[in-house]
Design a protein around this motif. Structure first.
Motif, PDB file in Angstrom:
ATOM      1  N   LEU A   1     -24.553   6.290  -0.565  1.00 52.99           N
ATOM      2  CA  LEU A   1     -23.675   6.666   0.544  1.00 52.99           C
ATOM      3  C   LEU A   1     -23.791   5.740   1.764  1.00 52.99           C
ATOM      4  CD1 LEU A   1     -21.474   8.631   1.291  1.00 52.99           C
ATOM      5  CD2 LEU A   1     -23.208  10.134   2.284  1.00 52.99           C
ATOM      6  N   PRO A   2     -25.022   5.419   2.219  1.00 51.89           N
ATOM      7  CA  PRO A   2     -25.088   4.526   3.386  1.00 51.89           C
ATOM      8  C   PRO A   2     -24.353   3.210   3.123  1.00 51.89           C
ATOM      9  CG  PRO A   2     -27.263   5.397   2.862  1.00 51.89           C
ATOM     10  CD  PRO A   2     -26.356   5.835   1.757  1.00 51.89           C
ATOM     11  N   GLN A   3     -24.577   2.633   1.938  1.00 52.36           N
ATOM     12  CA  GLN A   3     -23.899   1.379   1.617  1.00 52.36           C
ATOM     13  C   GLN A   3     -22.380   1.578   1.606  1.00 52.36           C
ATOM     14  OE1 GLN A   3     -25.179  -1.981   0.855  1.00 52.36           O
ATOM     15  NE2 GLN A   3     -23.017  -2.189   1.364  1.00 52.36           N
ATOM     16  N   GLN A   4     -21.924   2.668   1.009  1.00 55.06           N
ATOM     17  CA  GLN A   4     -20.480   2.888   0.932  1.00 55.06           C
ATOM     18  C   GLN A   4     -19.894   3.102   2.325  1.00 55.06           C
ATOM     19  OE1 GLN A   4     -19.159   1.918  -1.601  1.00 55.06           O
ATOM     20  NE2 GLN A   4     -19.450   3.056  -3.492  1.00 55.06           N
ATOM     21  N   LEU A   5     -20.624   3.788   3.206  1.00 57.47           N
ATOM     22  CA  LEU A   5     -20.117   3.983   4.571  1.00 57.47           C
ATOM     23  C   LEU A   5     -20.019   2.650   5.299  1.00 57.47           C
ATOM     24  CD1 LEU A   5     -21.882   7.283   5.678  1.00 57.47           C
ATOM     25  CD2 LEU A   5     -19.476   6.944   5.090  1.00 57.47           C
ATOM     26  N   VAL A   6     -21.011   1.806   5.108  1.00 60.28           N
ATOM     27  CA  VAL A   6     -20.966   0.481   5.720  1.00 60.28           C
ATOM     28  C   VAL A   6     -19.790  -0.310   5.143  1.00 60.28           C
ATOM     29  CG1 VAL A   6     -22.148  -1.743   5.868  1.00 60.28           C
ATOM     30  CG2 VAL A   6     -23.390   0.359   6.318  1.00 60.28           C
ATOM     31  N   ASN A   7     -19.602  -0.218   3.819  1.00 59.98           N
ATOM     32  CA  ASN A   7     -18.435  -0.867   3.197  1.00 59.98           C
ATOM     33  C   ASN A   7     -17.148  -0.376   3.848  1.00 59.98           C
ATOM     34  OD1 ASN A   7     -20.186  -2.037   1.397  1.00 59.98           O
ATOM     35  ND2 ASN A   7     -19.731  -0.633  -0.292  1.00 59.98           N
ATOM     36  N   GLY A   8     -17.082   0.936   4.080  1.00 60.46           N
ATOM     37  CA  GLY A   8     -15.887   1.531   4.672  1.00 60.46           C
ATOM     38  C   GLY A   8     -15.654   1.039   6.087  1.00 60.46           C
ATOM     39  N   LEU A   9     -16.741   0.920   6.862  1.00 62.75           N
ATOM     40  CA  LEU A   9     -16.598   0.425   8.228  1.00 62.75           C
ATOM     41  C   LEU A   9     -16.112  -1.014   8.228  1.00 62.75           C
ATOM     42  CD1 LEU A   9     -19.573   1.782  10.354  1.00 62.75           C
ATOM     43  CD2 LEU A   9     -17.142   2.256  10.586  1.00 62.75           C
ATOM     44  N   ALA A  10     -16.648  -1.803   7.304  1.00 63.42           N
ATOM     45  CA  ALA A  10     -16.248  -3.214   7.227  1.00 63.42           C
ATOM     46  C   ALA A  10     -14.766  -3.315   6.875  1.00 63.42           C
ATOM     47  CB  ALA A  10     -17.091  -3.944   6.194  1.00 63.42           C
ATOM     48  N   LEU A  11     -14.350  -2.549   5.883  1.00 64.46           N
ATOM     49  CA  LEU A  11     -12.941  -2.570   5.504  1.00 64.46           C
ATOM     50  C   LEU A  11     -12.086  -2.034   6.654  1.00 64.46           C
ATOM     51  CD1 LEU A  11     -10.722  -2.914   3.396  1.00 64.46           C
ATOM     52  CD2 LEU A  11     -11.263  -0.643   2.523  1.00 64.46           C
ATOM     53  N   GLY A  12     -12.575  -0.950   7.272  1.00 65.41           N
ATOM     54  CA  GLY A  12     -11.850  -0.336   8.385  1.00 65.41           C
ATOM     55  C   GLY A  12     -11.681  -1.285   9.562  1.00 65.41           C
ATOM     56  N   SER A  13     -12.670  -2.151   9.809  1.00 65.53           N
ATOM     57  CA  SER A  13     -12.540  -3.105  10.918  1.00 65.53           C
ATOM     58  C   SER A  13     -11.305  -3.963  10.730  1.00 65.53           C
ATOM     59  CB  SER A  13     -13.738  -4.044  10.997  1.00 65.53           C
ATOM     60  OG  SER A  13     -14.929  -3.355  10.843  1.00 65.53           O
ATOM     61  N   SER A  14     -11.089  -4.400   9.484  1.00 63.80           N
ATOM     62  CA  SER A  14      -9.936  -5.268   9.249  1.00 63.80           C
ATOM     63  C   SER A  14      -8.650  -4.471   9.455  1.00 63.80           C
ATOM     64  CB  SER A  14      -9.996  -5.877   7.850  1.00 63.80           C
ATOM     65  OG  SER A  14      -9.856  -4.884   6.860  1.00 63.80           O
ATOM     66  N   TYR A  15      -8.633  -3.233   9.014  1.00 63.82           N
ATOM     67  CA  TYR A  15      -7.435  -2.407   9.225  1.00 63.82           C
ATOM     68  C   TYR A  15      -7.179  -2.184  10.715  1.00 63.82           C
ATOM     69  CZ  TYR A  15      -7.435  -1.133   4.251  1.00 63.82           C
ATOM     70  OH  TYR A  15      -7.374  -1.155   2.900  1.00 63.82           O
ATOM     71  N   ALA A  16      -8.250  -1.855  11.439  1.00 63.17           N
ATOM     72  CA  ALA A  16      -8.109  -1.553  12.865  1.00 63.17           C
ATOM     73  C   ALA A  16      -7.552  -2.754  13.614  1.00 63.17           C
ATOM     74  CB  ALA A  16      -9.463  -1.160  13.438  1.00 63.17           C
ATOM     75  N   LEU A  17      -8.075  -3.919  13.264  1.00 61.29           N
ATOM     76  CA  LEU A  17      -7.670  -5.151  13.928  1.00 61.29           C
ATOM     77  C   LEU A  17      -6.167  -5.389  13.754  1.00 61.29           C
ATOM     78  CD1 LEU A  17      -9.247  -7.148  15.554  1.00 61.29           C
ATOM     79  CD2 LEU A  17      -9.890  -8.322  13.469  1.00 61.29           C
ATOM     80  N   ILE A  18      -5.657  -5.081  12.580  1.00 62.39           N
ATOM     81  CA  ILE A  18      -4.239  -5.311  12.324  1.00 62.39           C
ATOM     82  C   ILE A  18      -3.389  -4.222  12.964  1.00 62.39           C
ATOM     83  CG2 ILE A  18      -2.495  -5.508  10.516  1.00 62.39           C
ATOM     84  CD1 ILE A  18      -4.857  -6.588   8.752  1.00 62.39           C
ATOM     85  N   ALA A  19      -3.896  -2.978  12.928  1.00 62.20           N
ATOM     86  CA  ALA A  19      -3.114  -1.870  13.472  1.00 62.20           C
ATOM     87  C   ALA A  19      -2.970  -1.961  14.992  1.00 62.20           C
ATOM     88  CB  ALA A  19      -3.763  -0.547  13.088  1.00 62.20           C
ATOM     89  N   LEU A  20      -3.955  -2.570  15.635  1.00 54.82           N
ATOM     90  CA  LEU A  20      -3.974  -2.619  17.094  1.00 54.82           C
ATOM     91  C   LEU A  20      -2.717  -3.268  17.676  1.00 54.82           C
ATOM     92  CD1 LEU A  20      -5.951  -1.748  19.261  1.00 54.82           C
ATOM     93  CD2 LEU A  20      -7.033  -3.984  19.126  1.00 54.82           C
ATOM     94  N   GLY A  21      -2.375  -4.448  17.181  1.00 58.34           N
ATOM     95  CA  GLY A  21      -1.199  -5.153  17.695  1.00 58.34           C
ATOM     96  C   GLY A  21       0.085  -4.430  17.347  1.00 58.34           C
ATOM     97  N   LEU A  22       0.089  -3.850  16.155  1.00 59.42           N
ATOM     98  CA  LEU A  22       1.302  -3.159  15.698  1.00 59.42           C
ATOM     99  C   LEU A  22       1.584  -1.932  16.564  1.00 59.42           C
ATOM    100  CD1 LEU A  22       3.309  -3.362  13.298  1.00 59.42           C
ATOM    101  CD2 LEU A  22       1.968  -1.581  12.205  1.00 59.42           C
TER     102      LEU A  22
END
Ligand SMILES: Nc1ncnc2c1ncn2[C@@H]1O[C@H](COP(=O)(O)OP(=O)(O)O)[C@@H](O)[C@H]1O
Ligand SMILES: [Mg+2]
Lengths: 289, 232, 394
Positions: A5-26
């Motif tokens: 779980l800790p690894q998967q949560l970190v994976n999720g945060l990493a993936l989420g960072s890329s999503y957040a970065l793109i959603a911000l401008g939109l």
């Protein structure tokens, strides 16, 4: 499985960072100007491509990122002036069509310029941080930090500058903003510039982690629209939190249910949010507070 | 100060104003009355430049401003308090006021002070979101915000709409004190009492044309007004 | 005046007619010329055109005593099923009876029903590894089937004594999906335990959830089945997430494509098990391969891609069969194809394993040899002891 779980949560945060970065401008462009800016995905792609080209010419990566992003700013402004400005009163359908048309045009131009074969900018950091519970690439931490920094930057512009005051006014009540003497043209240019800047930075950085090709922006921009629904249109913090949530959710679905359902999970959450909180988890009314 | 000559304006294929003539003298205060849908708000929008002037002319301080953008008109001193108040709901009272002074650059404390002296209620609420104010308070905020723009001509589109009698009273007081400062006023109003209290000259608008005009005291007590309001 | 005009027209017609001494033979092709897979498909199309040009320059191809000038009619399928069917129907409308292609595993099954219903059309597939697209009557395939890919990987695991493997498959890849059950069986027979099985999709960029699970299974090997873009990304992310086992690819992966998506050093030690392709034959000094590669470079100013070998071979197999049939009637050409021997065809790059009696096709399927290579420096290198038997005319 739970020990992962800790690894998967970190994976999720990493993936989420890329999503957040793109959603911000939109979310910014949608929130202020009510434009469904599909070509934001192509601005992202251009940020990545410009950086790749610059690095190919021997420019240092960290110098290439701002140069490429500024290039994307110009394209973003052009997009608005050529594509949207004239049909602003044409209604949502014409805006939508213009948006899709410009997406296609930019994809085609990119194909002509750089071909369709995927390529990746050389990662400036290949180091890996290993802890007993999880490991994460240093570069993923950079992207995580970049998402938060970009959010902070946009927040400061909106809440601590005269320009930001005008942008928020235009977002909340266009007629009243005009009656204050604020010029729509400048707000448009500024909004598109900031939105494109963030999109360009996103592409520029993520192009060193993910493959770059003309249609690379399609999927991320769809995800970003989902995040807009989750986080509330025009809600900056909602874009960040929504991005992280979506990233974690996708990883948990793939990790604990089935990797065949990853995308279905995304759209399931979309439907659930739409039913339970039609205005997003953080509310649509709070447009660019 | 403001001369409107044979003004025609409208929306898409709909022509709402058809040859309107209105004059506001320097320091004067004019009331425009008329039934719902007569075109009063359209007139305000045309004067502010939110919609284009299709025919005729709008002159302000002697210059033709028919082709000038909204922003420039605000800079020249035409400030509007639009129908329905139109405050920025998700911004604080103070931010709303700062936006009123947008064209003058960074808001000076002195300018804010002046508004707070005029409307002490706003100072008490300066940190609160405008959307959370009562209707009366929002109207005072809209007025204060307009005053931050240091208008020469203040356009007011039905400022008492939906307000309680007490709130109407406050708005009336405020308008009278603003008028005393030498600001010209063009007031669109359906409330006869307020119209009489503020206006010195009056026009009656009927389906996009001036049906009658005259000194407010006379016109507003005449049959013409009763006819256009009560539908006789 | 009128008569003069008429005379001139007749003269022109006669003159035109007299230049058509050689017959024209149109070969159709279906490849992704545009879209995301165009970097695979374009070189295939270019190889066919180059072969036609060379044959025409040499006076055409002699079939049944007539010299045929070859022209290539290109159908662009963009690697999509619907576009592929449309492109194929367009070729039929153009009255084309011989089709080379498609490349994409998504397209081949889509046009199969149309092919089956048209015995007057002959197809040689030079790409797709999907199951059940070859009928041995009027459709043949020079590309390997999916089992050839899988068996190559399994042979490698066996040779290394590997006892457990995780598998990560592109779930959109028809060939890999359809052959999954058979692969599981073969693995079991080879004594390899399947530690975990996960999926991804072309265009995915984040594989961390799957890799985290696969890594936790502590398998000795990880088999990746898909396309090289994702393959490179998965390899990169697997290292980030601390996967320690042997990574085995099953995909056509030109080094240039690989290195565009992963730093070369991170590829070190990765093994790729696939049918041998263009670069392989060049490296192993197969004369026909070198000849085509040089000509391609001279003609187009760039390197022929991995798939050029398949298109090149399809061209020569088809034209050789026509020569043997002594005509261009599809039924007769197909009959010859069934009896064609590996050694009958000139200019072949791939060194097909002869089937019974030295035949090239068995039930329509040719048998290109496969091999595993290991990444070293900036390229794939042969594993120790790798060697190739030349089976065709060179
Ligand atoms: N934005 C608009 N678009 C189209 N028609 C409008 C618009 N606003 C007002 N109208 C029409 O113009 C006419 C005059 O409206 P308005 O100026 O608002 O009248 P008043 O303020 O006197 O009640 C009405 O018939 C109304 O329907
Ligand atoms: Mg009105």
């Amino acid at each position: 499985m739970i020990e992962l779980l800790p690894q998967q949560l970190v994976n999720g945060l990493a993936l989420g960072s890329s999503y957040a970065l793109i959603a911000l401008g939109l979310t910014l462009v949608f929130g202020v100007l009510q434009i469904p800016n599909f070509p934001h995905g192509e601005l992202y792609m251009l940020g990545a491509s410009f950086t790749y080209v610059l690095v190919g010419y021997g420019v240092n990566f960290w110098l290439a990122v701002p140069i490429a992003s500024l290039g994307v700013v110009l394209v973003g402004i052009l997009l608005d002036q050529v594509g949207y400005r004239r049909i602003d009163r044409g209604g949502n359908l014409s805006l939508m069509i213009a948006a899709l048309a410009m997406s296609t045009v930019l994809q085609q131009v990119a194909t002509l310029l750089w071909g369709a074969e995927p390529h990746t900018t050389r990662t400036p950091f290949t180091g890996i941080l290993r802890t007993p519970y999880f490991s994460i690439g240093i570069y993923q931490i950079v992207i995580f930090a970049a998402a938060l920094l970009c959010w902070l930057f946009v927040w400061l512009v909106l809440h601590r500058s005269r320009l930001g005051l005008a942008i928020r006014a235009m977002a909340q009540n266009r007629t009243a903003a005009l009656l204050m003497g604020i010029e729509l043209t400048w707000v448009r240019i500024a909004t598109f510039a900031i939105g494109a800047l963030i999109g360009g930075i996103a592409g520029s950085l993520l192009g060193a982690a993910f493959p770059i090709y003309p249609t690379m922006g399609l999927n991320p921009v769809l995800k970003a629209f989902v995040i807009l629904v989750i986080g509330g249109v025009g809600n900056l913090w909602g874009a960040i939190v929504g991005g992280f949530l979506l990233g974690i959710l996708e990883i948990l679905v793939a990790g604990y249910i089935s990797s065949q359902l990853q995308d279905i999970g995304t759209f399931a959450i979309l439907v659930v949010v739409l039913i339970i909180r039609p205005n997003g988890l953080f509310g649509r009314a709070e447009v660019l507070r | 100060m403001l001369e409107i000559e044979e003004l025609s304006a409208g929306y898409d294929r709909l022509e709402v104003l058809r040859g309107v003539n209105i004059t506001v003298a320097d320091g004067g205060s004019v009331v425009v009355m008329g039934a719902n849908g007569a075109g009063k708000s359209t007139l305000c929008r045309a004067i502010s430049g939110l919609i284009e002037c299709r025919r005729g002319a709008i002159r302000f301080d002697g210059a033709d401003i028919s082709r000038v953008g909204t922003s420039e008109r605000v800079r020249r001193g035409i400030v509007q308090v639009p129908e329905g108040r139109q405050v920025f709901p998700q911004m604080t009272v103070k931010e709303n006021l700062r936006l009123g002074g947008w064209i003058h650059g960074k808001a000076k404390e002195a300018a804010l002070r002046e508004i707070y002296d005029l409307f002490p209620r706003l100072e008490e609420r300066q940190g609160q979101n405008a959307g959370l104010l009562s209707g009366g308070e929002q109207q005072l905020l809209a007025l204060g915000r307009a005053m931050m723009g240091r208008p020469k001509l203040l356009l007011l589109d039905e400022p008492t709409q939906g307000l309680s009698p007490v709130a109407i009273e406050q708005v009336a007081e405020a308008l009278i004190s603003i008028g005393r400062r030498g600001v010209s006023i063009l007031l669109v109003e359906q409330n006869l009492a307020l119209a009489e209290a503020v206006g010195r000259y009056a026009y009656v608008l009927e389906t996009g044309r001036c049906a009658a005009e005259g000194p407010a005291a006379e016109l507003l007590s005449s049959d013409v007004v009763a006819a256009s309001y009560l539908g006789h | 005046m009128k008569r003069l005009l008429a005379t001139a027209a007749i003269a022109a017609l006669l003159a035109g007619g007299s230049t058509v001494q050689a017959e024209e033979l149109v070969l159709g092709e279906i490849h992704p010329i545009t879209g995301p897979a165009s970097f695979y498909g374009l070189v295939m199309s270019q190889t066919l055109k180059m072969n036609a040009e060379q044959a025409n320059a040499a006076g055409g191809i002699d079939i049944g005593g007539k010299k045929y000038q070859i022209s290539i009619d290109t159908g662009d399928d963009q690697a999509q099923a619907t576009k592929g069917v449309a492109a194929f129907r367009k070729l039929l409308a153009d009255n084309v009876h011989f089709v080379i292609g498609p490349l994409a595993s998504a397209v081949a099954p889509a046009i199969k029903p149309v092919i089956d219903a048209r015995p007057d059309v002959l197809q040689i597939i030079d790409g797709s590894i999907a199951d059940g697209v070859v009928n041995g009557k009027n459709s043949f395939r020079v590309q390997a089937d999916a089992d050839t890919y899988n068996d190559a990987a399994i042979d490698y695991l066996k040779s290394k004594g590997i006892k457990s493997s995780a598998i990560l498959t592109d779930r959109g890849h028809q060939g890999f999906r359809m052959s999954e059950q058979r692969m599981m069986k073969s693995l079991k027979n080879a004594g390899v335990n399947i530690a975990a099985q996960e999926y991804f999709q072309m265009g995915d960029t984040d594989f961390s959830a799957q890799i985290t699970k696969l890594a936790a299974s502590q398998s000795e090997a990880l088999i990746l089945r898909g396309y090289p873009g994702e393959g490179a990304l998965i390899t990169k992310q697997a290292q980030q997430l601390g996967y320690k086992g042997q990574i085995v690819w099953e995909m056509g992966a030109p080094p240039s494509t690989v290195m565009k998506n992963i730093p070369a050093t991170q590829m070190d030690g990765v093994v790729n098990c696939i049918p041998r392709m263009m670069a392989d034959y060049i490296r192993l000094n197969v004369p026909n391969a070198i000849k085509v590669a040089d000509a391609f470079h001279a003609r187009y100013g760039k390197d022929a891609g991995e798939n050029a070998a398949f298109s090149n071979d399809a061209f020569w197999i088809l034209t050789t069969a026509m020569q043997k049939a002594g005509g261009v009637e599809p039924g007769k050409v197909a009959a010859v194809l069934k009896d064609l021997k590996v050694t009958d065809v000139p200019n072949l790059i791939i060194q097909y394993k002869p089937q019974e009696n030295g035949l090239l096709f068995k039930n329509g399927q040719a048998h290109p040899p496969s091999a595993c290579q290991i990444w070293h420096g900036e390229n794939w290198a042969s594993l120790p002891g790798d060697h190739l038997d030349l089976t065709t005319k060179n």
